[in-house]
Every structure is written in C-alpha cells, then in structure tokens.
Motif scaffolding. Structure first.
Motif, PDB file in Angstrom:
ATOM      1  N   GLU A   1       1.028 -12.644  -6.652  1.00  0.00           N
ATOM      2  CA  GLU A   1       2.297 -12.295  -6.820  1.00  0.00           C
ATOM      3  C   GLU A   1       2.190 -10.698  -7.119  1.00  0.00           C
ATOM      4  OE1 GLU A   1       4.082 -14.306 -10.188  1.00  0.00           O
ATOM      5  OE2 GLU A   1       2.965 -13.048 -11.602  1.00  0.00           O
ATOM      6  N   ARG A   2       3.430 -10.014  -6.923  1.00  0.00           N
ATOM      7  CA  ARG A   2       3.660  -8.732  -7.264  1.00  0.00           C
ATOM      8  C   ARG A   2       3.710  -8.553  -8.595  1.00  0.00           C
ATOM      9  NH1 ARG A   2       4.732  -5.507  -2.852  1.00  0.00           N
ATOM     10  NH2 ARG A   2       5.261  -6.602  -0.906  1.00  0.00           N
ATOM     11  N   ALA A   3       3.217  -7.370  -9.125  1.00  0.00           N
ATOM     12  CA  ALA A   3       3.342  -6.870 -10.427  1.00  0.00           C
ATOM     13  C   ALA A   3       4.658  -6.712 -10.596  1.00  0.00           C
ATOM     14  CB  ALA A   3       2.643  -5.869 -10.892  1.00  0.00           C
ATOM     15  N   SER A   4       5.107  -7.130 -11.993  1.00  0.00           N
ATOM     16  CA  SER A   4       6.544  -7.059 -12.478  1.00  0.00           C
ATOM     17  C   SER A   4       7.072  -5.670 -12.422  1.00  0.00           C
ATOM     18  CB  SER A   4       6.663  -7.795 -13.792  1.00  0.00           C
ATOM     19  OG  SER A   4       5.859  -7.151 -15.023  1.00  0.00           O
ATOM     20  N   SER A   5       5.914  -4.632 -12.731  1.00  0.00           N
ATOM     21  CA  SER A   5       6.338  -3.276 -13.180  1.00  0.00           C
ATOM     22  C   SER A   5       5.199  -2.422 -12.520  1.00  0.00           C
ATOM     23  CB  SER A   5       6.905  -2.981 -14.599  1.00  0.00           C
ATOM     24  OG  SER A   5       5.598  -3.166 -15.346  1.00  0.00           O
ATOM     25  N   GLY A   6       5.576  -1.004 -12.239  1.00  0.00           N
ATOM     26  CA  GLY A   6       4.420  -0.222 -11.823  1.00  0.00           C
ATOM     27  C   GLY A   6       3.706  -0.608 -10.328  1.00  0.00           C
ATOM     28  N   GLY A   7       4.222  -1.298  -9.450  1.00  0.00           N
ATOM     29  CA  GLY A   7       3.563  -1.665  -8.386  1.00  0.00           C
ATOM     30  C   GLY A   7       2.488  -2.402  -8.601  1.00  0.00           C
ATOM     31  N   GLY A   8       1.707  -2.738  -7.518  1.00  0.00           N
ATOM     32  CA  GLY A   8       0.487  -3.484  -7.475  1.00  0.00           C
ATOM     33  C   GLY A   8       0.791  -4.917  -7.450  1.00  0.00           C
ATOM     34  N   ALA A   9      -0.298  -5.745  -7.681  1.00  0.00           N
ATOM     35  CA  ALA A   9      -0.230  -7.352  -7.604  1.00  0.00           C
ATOM     36  C   ALA A   9      -1.144  -7.709  -8.717  1.00  0.00           C
ATOM     37  CB  ALA A   9      -0.962  -7.533  -6.059  1.00  0.00           C
ATOM     38  N   VAL A  10      -0.768  -9.144  -8.759  1.00  0.00           N
ATOM     39  CA  VAL A  10      -1.428  -9.841  -9.711  1.00  0.00           C
ATOM     40  C   VAL A  10      -2.099 -11.105  -9.115  1.00  0.00           C
ATOM     41  CG1 VAL A  10      -1.481 -11.002 -11.939  1.00  0.00           C
ATOM     42  CG2 VAL A  10      -0.041  -8.938 -11.581  1.00  0.00           C
TER      43      VAL A  10
ATOM     44  N   SER B   1      -5.920 -16.754 -11.483  1.00  0.00           N
ATOM     45  CA  SER B   1      -6.936 -17.737 -11.095  1.00  0.00           C
ATOM     46  C   SER B   1      -7.514 -18.450 -12.322  1.00  0.00           C
ATOM     47  CB  SER B   1      -8.258 -16.788 -10.573  1.00  0.00           C
ATOM     48  OG  SER B   1      -8.837 -16.063 -11.704  1.00  0.00           O
ATOM     49  N   ARG B   2      -8.459 -19.231 -12.208  1.00  0.00           N
ATOM     50  CA  ARG B   2      -8.870 -20.206 -13.326  1.00  0.00           C
ATOM     51  C   ARG B   2      -9.690 -19.444 -14.381  1.00  0.00           C
ATOM     52  NH1 ARG B   2     -11.081 -24.748 -11.075  1.00  0.00           N
ATOM     53  NH2 ARG B   2     -12.225 -25.209 -12.819  1.00  0.00           N
ATOM     54  N   TRP B   3     -10.072 -18.263 -13.966  1.00  0.00           N
ATOM     55  CA  TRP B   3     -10.981 -17.247 -14.800  1.00  0.00           C
ATOM     56  C   TRP B   3      -9.871 -16.280 -15.457  1.00  0.00           C
ATOM     57  CZ3 TRP B   3     -13.341 -18.333 -10.052  1.00  0.00           C
ATOM     58  CH2 TRP B   3     -14.284 -19.455 -10.015  1.00  0.00           C
ATOM     59  N   GLY B   4      -8.621 -16.255 -15.322  1.00  0.00           N
ATOM     60  CA  GLY B   4      -7.817 -15.354 -15.856  1.00  0.00           C
ATOM     61  C   GLY B   4      -7.212 -14.579 -14.816  1.00  0.00           C
ATOM     62  N   ASP B   5      -6.171 -13.567 -15.187  1.00  0.00           N
ATOM     63  CA  ASP B   5      -5.408 -12.717 -14.277  1.00  0.00           C
ATOM     64  C   ASP B   5      -6.237 -11.518 -13.926  1.00  0.00           C
ATOM     65  OD1 ASP B   5      -3.651 -14.866 -14.565  1.00  0.00           O
ATOM     66  OD2 ASP B   5      -2.191 -13.619 -15.832  1.00  0.00           O
ATOM     67  N   VAL B   6      -6.101 -10.924 -12.766  1.00  0.00           N
ATOM     68  CA  VAL B   6      -6.362  -9.897 -12.280  1.00  0.00           C
ATOM     69  C   VAL B   6      -5.211  -8.994 -11.782  1.00  0.00           C
ATOM     70  CG1 VAL B   6      -8.166  -8.412 -10.824  1.00  0.00           C
ATOM     71  CG2 VAL B   6      -8.687 -10.709 -11.662  1.00  0.00           C
ATOM     72  N   THR B   7      -5.325  -7.737 -12.210  1.00  0.00           N
ATOM     73  CA  THR B   7      -4.182  -6.790 -11.905  1.00  0.00           C
ATOM     74  C   THR B   7      -4.727  -5.876 -10.943  1.00  0.00           C
ATOM     75  OG1 THR B   7      -2.810  -7.277 -13.995  1.00  0.00           O
ATOM     76  CG2 THR B   7      -2.116  -5.273 -12.541  1.00  0.00           C
ATOM     77  N   VAL B   8      -4.097  -5.604  -9.641  1.00  0.00           N
ATOM     78  CA  VAL B   8      -4.516  -4.670  -8.721  1.00  0.00           C
ATOM     79  C   VAL B   8      -3.611  -3.568  -8.798  1.00  0.00           C
ATOM     80  CG1 VAL B   8      -5.285  -4.218  -6.259  1.00  0.00           C
ATOM     81  CG2 VAL B   8      -5.765  -6.380  -7.278  1.00  0.00           C
ATOM     82  N   ALA B   9      -3.873  -2.457  -9.371  1.00  0.00           N
ATOM     83  CA  ALA B   9      -3.060  -1.575  -9.567  1.00  0.00           C
ATOM     84  C   ALA B   9      -2.820  -0.591  -8.358  1.00  0.00           C
ATOM     85  CB  ALA B   9      -3.368  -0.491 -10.724  1.00  0.00           C
ATOM     86  N   GLY B  10      -1.430  -0.319  -8.273  1.00  0.00           N
ATOM     87  CA  GLY B  10      -1.271   0.841  -7.072  1.00  0.00           C
ATOM     88  C   GLY B  10      -1.351   0.063  -5.691  1.00  0.00           C
ATOM     89  N   THR B  11      -1.253  -1.348  -5.549  1.00  0.00           N
ATOM     90  CA  THR B  11      -1.606  -1.605  -4.297  1.00  0.00           C
ATOM     91  C   THR B  11      -0.284  -1.322  -3.520  1.00  0.00           C
ATOM     92  OG1 THR B  11      -2.374  -3.669  -5.463  1.00  0.00           O
ATOM     93  CG2 THR B  11      -1.855  -3.782  -3.205  1.00  0.00           C
ATOM     94  N   ASP B  12      -0.839  -0.719  -2.222  1.00  0.00           N
ATOM     95  CA  ASP B  12       0.031  -0.528  -1.238  1.00  0.00           C
ATOM     96  C   ASP B  12       0.477  -1.739  -0.224  1.00  0.00           C
ATOM     97  OD1 ASP B  12      -1.975  -0.774   0.805  1.00  0.00           O
ATOM     98  OD2 ASP B  12      -2.167   1.562   0.813  1.00  0.00           O
ATOM     99  N   GLU B  13       1.357  -1.635   0.872  1.00  0.00           N
ATOM    100  CA  GLU B  13       1.767  -2.662   1.744  1.00  0.00           C
ATOM    101  C   GLU B  13       0.276  -3.358   2.362  1.00  0.00           C
ATOM    102  OE1 GLU B  13       4.322  -4.889   1.830  1.00  0.00           O
ATOM    103  OE2 GLU B  13       4.866  -3.718  -0.194  1.00  0.00           O
ATOM    104  N   LEU B  14      -0.120  -2.294   2.879  1.00  0.00           N
ATOM    105  CA  LEU B  14      -1.506  -2.726   3.696  1.00  0.00           C
ATOM    106  C   LEU B  14      -2.438  -3.880   2.786  1.00  0.00           C
ATOM    107  CD1 LEU B  14      -3.856  -0.606   6.050  1.00  0.00           C
ATOM    108  CD2 LEU B  14      -4.969  -2.035   4.188  1.00  0.00           C
ATOM    109  N   VAL B  15      -2.755  -3.259   1.625  1.00  0.00           N
ATOM    110  CA  VAL B  15      -3.630  -4.253   0.618  1.00  0.00           C
ATOM    111  C   VAL B  15      -2.680  -5.564   0.283  1.00  0.00           C
ATOM    112  CG1 VAL B  15      -4.673  -4.300  -1.392  1.00  0.00           C
ATOM    113  CG2 VAL B  15      -4.908  -2.319  -0.085  1.00  0.00           C
ATOM    114  N   TYR B  16      -1.424  -5.167  -0.223  1.00  0.00           N
ATOM    115  CA  TYR B  16      -0.894  -6.553  -0.381  1.00  0.00           C
ATOM    116  C   TYR B  16      -0.727  -7.545   0.614  1.00  0.00           C
ATOM    117  CZ  TYR B  16       2.703  -9.379  -2.478  1.00  0.00           C
ATOM    118  OH  TYR B  16       3.452 -10.558  -2.920  1.00  0.00           O
ATOM    119  N   GLU B  17      -0.467  -6.931   1.712  1.00  0.00           N
ATOM    120  CA  GLU B  17      -0.140  -8.068   2.969  1.00  0.00           C
ATOM    121  C   GLU B  17      -1.510  -8.518   3.412  1.00  0.00           C
ATOM    122  OE1 GLU B  17       1.774 -10.119   6.016  1.00  0.00           O
ATOM    123  OE2 GLU B  17       2.411  -8.917   4.198  1.00  0.00           O
ATOM    124  N   SER B  18      -2.565  -7.655   3.259  1.00  0.00           N
ATOM    125  CA  SER B  18      -4.000  -8.393   3.456  1.00  0.00           C
ATOM    126  C   SER B  18      -4.278  -9.716   2.445  1.00  0.00           C
ATOM    127  CB  SER B  18      -5.165  -7.175   3.378  1.00  0.00           C
ATOM    128  OG  SER B  18      -4.922  -6.384   4.093  1.00  0.00           O
TER     129      SER B  18
END
Length: 543
Positions: free
Chosen positions: A28-37, A40-57
């Motif tokens: 899912e998209r991060a609620s603030s600051g852009g990026g994605a979250v 997973s079963r091992w916790g959440d990973v926040t990918v900061a500053g994700t642009d559309e190319l990375v997010y769409e991938s």
C-alpha cells in the motif's frame, strides 16, 4: 516402427527470470511522505521516496510472477526513457527486500513457470550464478522432497528457501542429482534443453538445495556438507525437525493457531478408560507424605538412574502412591480459553502447555506384590489400574525391549510407558505441537525421578521404546496415540553401590559431596515410605 525422438523441452524457448512478492505480502502507499509500505509476516517495510516506476513494479509483482522488463514496459514512463540507472535502482530495492521476493524460472510460453524459489525467513537471499559444466554437484543430503498443496516441494533445513516445482521438467532435474554428477552429465541424461537444465541447477545451488563438490588429491569427489563437523552428526529428519519446531528458519504457521477449529472437535480432557478389570490403588495421606519426604535439595542431590533392585519386589502400595503423586487428575475445567477456541482441561501434578495434559501412563509389571504381572492402563481420574488383555504376551516383549534399552541383565519390575494423545495438542498448536509433547515427556520423567527418589525407589528413564509393540500391547492406533517415553521403576536396594561407584569415577566439581552428605543425613532421617504404618485416610475407593 520406432517412435520419433522427442525434442528436448525448452529447445526453442527463451528462458525467463520472473519476480513476484510472496502471496502474504500486502502493498500500500505510505500515508505521508510518499513511498510505499510492504506488510509481511515479518513486520512492515517502508520504502521511502518510491517513484511511480518502483511502485508500479511492486504493484505488478503483487499479482504474481512477472518479467521485470515487462513490468518496465507497462510503467507510466516511456520504456525508451528507462535507463540502466533505473534498472539498477529497482534491482537494489528488490535485493534489500529479498526475503519478500519470490524468484521464479519460466519459459517464454503459455505454460506455468518451471519452479518458484520462495523465501521462508528474514535472512533469505538468492545469488543466482551459473555452474561450470564439469563442476561436481549433488542434491544436498538434507534436501527433502514432498507433496504440498498439489505441488512437488523441495526444502532443506540448511536453506532459507522452498523450491516449488510447477512443471515436471524441474523435478526431472532433481531426479538425476541423487548421486554425484556434473551439469554436463545431468543435461545429457534428460530430454531438457541444455540451458533449461543449467538454469534450474543454478537456482537450486543458489538456494542451497544442490551442493557443489571438488576433487581431492586422490581424484575422489568430496562435498563440503559431508566434511563439516557441524553437520556430520545431523540426519536430515532431525535437523529439519529442529528447524521447523522453532522460529527463525521457516514460514509455517506456529503457535496456538487452532488449525482444526470447526473441522474437528478437541479430544476430551480425560481419556475414556478401556474396558477391563478395575483395580483401585492406594491413596496416600498428605500429612504422612510431608512428614516422610526428604527436603527437595536432598532429593535433587541424591537422584540417579538405578538398574539394580532390592530382593523384595515393589508392592501395590508403593506403586499406588507413586502414580497418585505424579499423574492423578487434581481438578477438571469445563473449558479454558475464549470461545470458540475453548476446550475442556484438567490439572495434574506436573505442568503441561495449555493445560493440554495429552500424556497417558500404561504400566507393565513383571513383579509387584499384590498385583498380577501384565499390562495395565492407569486411570488418572479414578486412580486405579485397568487390566488389559494380553493374548500375545506383549508384556514380556515390552519388558525385554526395556531391559535392552537400559542395558540391564535382569527383567525390570515395573515399566511405565508414557503415550501421547496427539490431537490434544495438534488441535490447538501449529508447527510446535509434537516438540511440545516431547518436552512434556521430559517434565514427567523428571517428576517421576524426583518422586521415586523421595520414596526411596529406583527410577530409570529410558530414551527409546517400540512403537509397534506398545500399540499392540495397549490396543492403540499409533497414529492417534503412541508411546513417546518410558521409565523403569523398582525398590531401591539397601546395599546399592551406584552412588559410591559414580562418586569414585567422577572428578569432584562444585560441591560434589552434597549428594553424599544428603544421603547420610536428610534421607536417612526420614523413614522409607514403604515401611510406614498404614496412613490415615488411605482408601481404596474408585472415585
């Protein structure tokens, strides 16, 4: 006529490396600051500053295996504008979350991919490299092949990945790796294109499922896992059991998950006693027991495994007190836990995870004053023995097995066989339930040893038993209830020299004389339990 030779699979097809997120990863998209979250079963990973190319991938990968180049062609940016830097950035991101990424190998056709390499732990990484054609290789001796969810699955205690074969060609490759070979020889043995075999092997090597060897100075092929002192003593079953019944190296369900809630009912807290003659047992009086028992420290320091007995056999009174203090039911609960995952439970003298108390005791006697030889079930609710039929003389066979396991030259007087009603645990727990049953056996054996020592009896816990013989002796279906522990019991010989022999052989460390001092003072200051007068309130009722 001879059939036309079959063309090798994959000869004219492009091999494709495919990428996807694990099925249980939610993007899912991060609620603030852009990026994605990534959840997973091992916790959440926040990918900061994700642009559309990375997010769409990442979004495309959440739908299933896909070629990265196909992903890049479908992103909002024109494909011609995507640079090597963009690709490197995407690969670096995927490498940083490799434990969430499934790597797959496919062919450029409409069929499913050949195999999936599924990460099963946080430390999972997959560095896929080509294998030289003459390099010795072999399926790891720790690799285990099984069917799961309609797929052929290969896993190993040494690997943090699970290989899932979706097409038979991948399994064919595994089939030729059972003994030392080379990529060149394996390819020649299969109707699969050279490159396909090479890629399948490369994936399995990267995951640790296939091990690479070398030639020693004599030209013989050696594999590191066969020479590693840390692995030499492990068998595949034991190492896999260890890693799958603890957290950290698998992705299976674990803990109190109630996996069969709504499908199976929990087993009752109290087993229905089998049919047979019921023999009430002696019930000790608490005040008399407290007065007769030595202190806990004295019991701990003088406890030992004993293989010799007094001339006079153990008697029914001693056996009754022993079982009463160890295994009786103290109280019953109509249910514990919250609905709908509640179940009936009991309380007994030893601890049991989740108050499951799945363990049962069967008694096999060769000599016991007041009781006939043979097999019995101990009813912990009625505190009585139930005589079991023994048309095949299984009692003698059980005692012979126990004598051999104990290294004794005489027949044991009392054999206590501990069984487990498996569904008491498997109905509630995932992953850990059988290991928990084994831990419970250790708890019960220690409790038995301490109580026996306090009563001046001779206990000897055993490390093995016969599943088939005990199942036949006690009328059990071993798949539902089976023996998982044993203990021998008899009267302590007045002139027993075991303690002195052990002391003579041992190197004194950390107050090793405590046991001798306890034996000379505390225990001798208390009467032997079997020589006490009749205890007040002792009853032979069956309640």
């Amino acid at each position: 006529m001879h059939p036309e030779p079959r063309p090798d699979v994959g000869t004219d097809l492009r091999r494709v490396s495919l990428w996807s997120l694990r099925e249980d990863v939610h993007l899912e998209r991060a609620s603030s600051g852009g990026g994605a979250v990534l959840h997973s079963r091992w916790g959440d990973v926040t990918v900061a500053g994700t642009d559309e190319l990375v997010y769409e991938s990442l979004r495309r990968m959440s739908f299933g295996p896909v070629d990265l180049e196909n992903i890049l062609r479908a992103t909002p940016r024109p494909y011609a504008e995507i640079t090597a830097i963009d690709r490197a950035r995407l690969l670096a991101l995927l490498d940083s979350i490799s434990y969430l990424v499934v790597r797959s190998l496919g062919l450029d056709d409409t069929e499913p991919q050949l195999l999936d390499m599924v990460p099963i732990a946080r430390g999972a990484r997959l560095d896929i490299r080509s294998v030289p054609p003459e390099q010795p290789l072999r399926l790891s001796r720790f690799a285990v092949l099984q069917t799961r969810d309609e797929l052929l699955v290969l896993e190993s205690a040494l690997s943090l990945h699970r290989a899932q074969f979706l097409r038979p060609e991948a399994a064919w490759v595994v089939g030729v790796l059972g003994k030392a070979t080379t990529l060149k020889a394996a390819t020649a043995a299969l109707p699969v294109a050279d490159g396909v075999v090479a890629d399948i092997v490369a994936y399995l090597v990267a995951a640790g499922m296939v091990t690479l060897g070398e030639h020693d100075e004599n030209g013989a092929v050696v594999f590191p896992e066969d020479q590693d002192p840390a692995l030499m003593t492990w068998t595949p079953n034991e190492l896999l059991f260890h890693t799958r019944t603890r957290l950290g190296r698998h992705d299976g369900d674990f803990g109190a998950t109630f996996p069969y809630l709504g499908r199976l009912s929990p087993e009752p807290a109290v087993k229905s006693a089998p049919q047979g003659e019921r023999i009430p047992l002696y019930r000790p009086d608490l005040d008399t027991v407290l007065a007769a028992d030595p202190p806990l420290t004295a019991v701990l320091e003088t406890r030992r495994s004993t293989r010799t007995y007094a001339e006079e056999p153990i008697d029914e009174r001693q056996l009754g007190e022993f079982l009463y203090r160890i295994a009786r039911i103290r109280s019953l609960y109509s249910s514990i836990g919250l609905e709908p995952a509640s179940y009936p439970a009991s309380s007994r003298p030893y601890p049991s995870g989740g108050s499951a108390y799945e363990l049962e005791c069967y008694i096999t006697l060769s000599r016991c004053a007041g009781l006939a030889s043979g097999n019995y079930y101990y009813d912990p609710y009625g505190h009585c023995l139930v005589r079991l039929d023994d048309p095949s003389n299984s009692a003698a066979e059980l005692l012979a097995h126990a004598s051999a396991a104990a290294g004794m030259t005489t027949t044991p007087q009392v054999l206590v066989t501990i069984t487990a009603r498996f569904r008491r645990l498997s109905w509630k727990y995932s992953g850990m339930w059988y290991a928990l049953a084994l831990k419970h056996v250790g708890v019960v054996q220690q409790t038995m040893c301490l109580v026996a020592t306090a009563m001046r009896l001779a206990p000897l816990p055993l490390g093995s038993g016969d599943i088939e013989t005990s199942a036949q002796a006690f009328g059990l279906d071993w798949r539902e209830e089976s023996s998982i522990g044993e203990l021998l019991l008899g009267p302590l010989s007045p002139d027993d020299t075991t303690a002195a022999a052990e002391s003579a052989m041992g190197l004194p460390v950390n107050d090793s004389d405590w046991g001798d001092r306890c034996a000379a003072t505390s225990i001798q200051a208390h009467p032997v339990a079997s020589s006490l007068p009749a205890r007040p309130g002792a009853q032979h009722d069956d309640r």
